[in-house]
Design an enzyme around this catalytic site. Sequence first.
Site: not given
Length: 583
Positions: A398-400, A430, A451
Amino acid sequence: MIRLIFLSSIWMISLKAGLFVQKNDYRSYEDLSGLWTFVREESNGGDAGIRKRYYEQDLSKHQNASVMPVPCAFNDMSTEAALRDHVGWVWYQKKEFISMRDKGQLLFLRFESAQYYAIVYFNAKEIGQHIGGHLPFSFDVTQHVRFGAENVITVAVNNTLSWSTIPQADFVYKASKKKPITYIEDITIVANHIGSLFWKIKLNEESDANEVDVEIRVLDGNEEIYFAKGVTGSGNVMDVKPWWPRGMGDPNLYTMRVILRSSTDQILDSYDEQFGFRSITFDKDKIYINKKPFYCLGFGMHEDFDVHGRGYNQAVMTKDLNLFEWMGANCYRTSHYPYAQERIRESDRRGIAVILETPAVGLKVFTNFNLKLHQQIVTEMIERDKNHPSVIMWSISNEPHTEKDEAREYFRSLIDLAHKIDATRPVTVVYGPSWWSNDKTADLLDIVCVNRYYGWYDDMGYLDTINQSVIWDYTNWREKFGKPILVTEYGADSIVGLNQFPSVDFSEQYQNDLVKETHKAFDYLRANNVITGEMIWNFADFMTSMTALRAVGNHKGVFTRNRQAKMAAYTLRDRYLKLLKQN
Ligand SMILES: *[C@@H]1O[C@H](CO)[C@@H](O)[C@H](O)[C@H]1NC(C)=O
Ligand SMILES: *[C@@H]1O[C@H](CO)[C@@H](O)[C@H](O)[C@H]1NC(C)=O
Ligand SMILES: *[C@@H]1O[C@H](CO)[C@@H](O)[C@H](O)[C@H]1NC(C)=O
């Protein structure tokens, strides 16, 4: 020996968690959840508990001994801020009587999850370690057991990498009475919606596969509809009813009963694995389940609740999934870590699609150390949940920070690994901090998740520009990569009962207005095949650490932390119920 910890070698130890516990004539288990003795170390104690050999002591006599329910997050139990904010070691201990009747059986200690780094001792001997929270691991303890006596289980847990801690020491598992050496270690099932079936049975290493017969029986309820033999094989099952997500059909489930027989025709082990016939495919626009387009209507979530904190709680899970159905949702992402397998199983039964995610949030450094650990976690996650029909996708992170050059080879290795272990499901990442214009990885993926927080972190207060910003952003991702796009987060905080009209940030009205404005953009993106699903952030309010952005946790839930609906929940419900019918 002073330090027993060799961090760099942990993933070289084979920690096969194997199958979930089950009771039948060849298997049994005891649930070890309950109140455990609990001792917290000083935060910067320099591994004092290990140096002082806490695992050799009766910790209930320790000057700082208390009790802790398992499972739950210890952070949320105490009246002291020091325990709430604790980073470092805590110790769990339990005495367990193991009966003479169990002699001759294989005994394992299985943990559904321990956050984040755990060392397990059985009768004062170290029996193994595990790194990475949220996923199961097990150790064979047979040779250490004192039968007809109390045994002492001690678990040291270091939550170094996470604020919230979930030690869930769960079960003792016992296998095969007669010939304890041969048992079923793992089952892999691939079954598609037209009835093609593939299976692979893994026996424990010490077993001799030539000495045993493996039988496969597919059951529809109690009725046997397919029979075959062999540790691996494939075939076709006639007239199957596929597994469908809610809104598209019934979530039909079948059982594969695997039976091991010895050459003298004795049954050595048996295991019933639930599965469904269904396929996941995708093209450049959409995700398809059983060849029909699937539009995801759902939530990012947390496995979190008042008092209990993070972790599995059957009452909370049931309430959550009931609310899902009330909302008309058909999908969720296990943000930002794999949830309990019980929840995935219940999602199979209810027809709720799941995107499984690893605990890797906001990665900034792409070292070899991180990669090795990340590979282990991806492997364990897929191995645990590969047979669940509800699981439609693996989320690697998530969100790297994928704008960094090093991210490319790092993610390529993980994406390849996931595809190698499971060729039947798409793989995603993501995105958050990176953009279509600077990302170095999204072309390697099957599906792209993004996102975005227009009207909140970006352009606070400008509700009028949400439509155009959201359309612009997602259309760019779509055009650059030519892959199906999922909106995995959007939303706003609202404090329940805080009302302002016209709306102002943190009021229920503002969250509701933002959601409505964003849906205008989604209508356009959906009609133009830009997105294949939408998930709001978040299902319910949840606790976080203190920052100036948070007022007693994160309030982006459309439900409160106690699962009461806010204004935006009704807006979302109207939309999901309407769109679910169109799936
Ligand atoms: C017990 O807790 C007190 C108060 O936090 C602390 O000062 C002391 O060092 C602890 N004792 C041990 C043995 O950890
Ligand atoms: C346990 O956690 C503490 C606090 O973060 C850390 O300083 C220590 O190195 C950790 N120990 C190990 C062995 O990981
Ligand atoms: C949102 O923007 C799109 C693209 O510019 C436009 O076609 C649509 O009418 C807008 N929707 C609303 C409700 O303003």
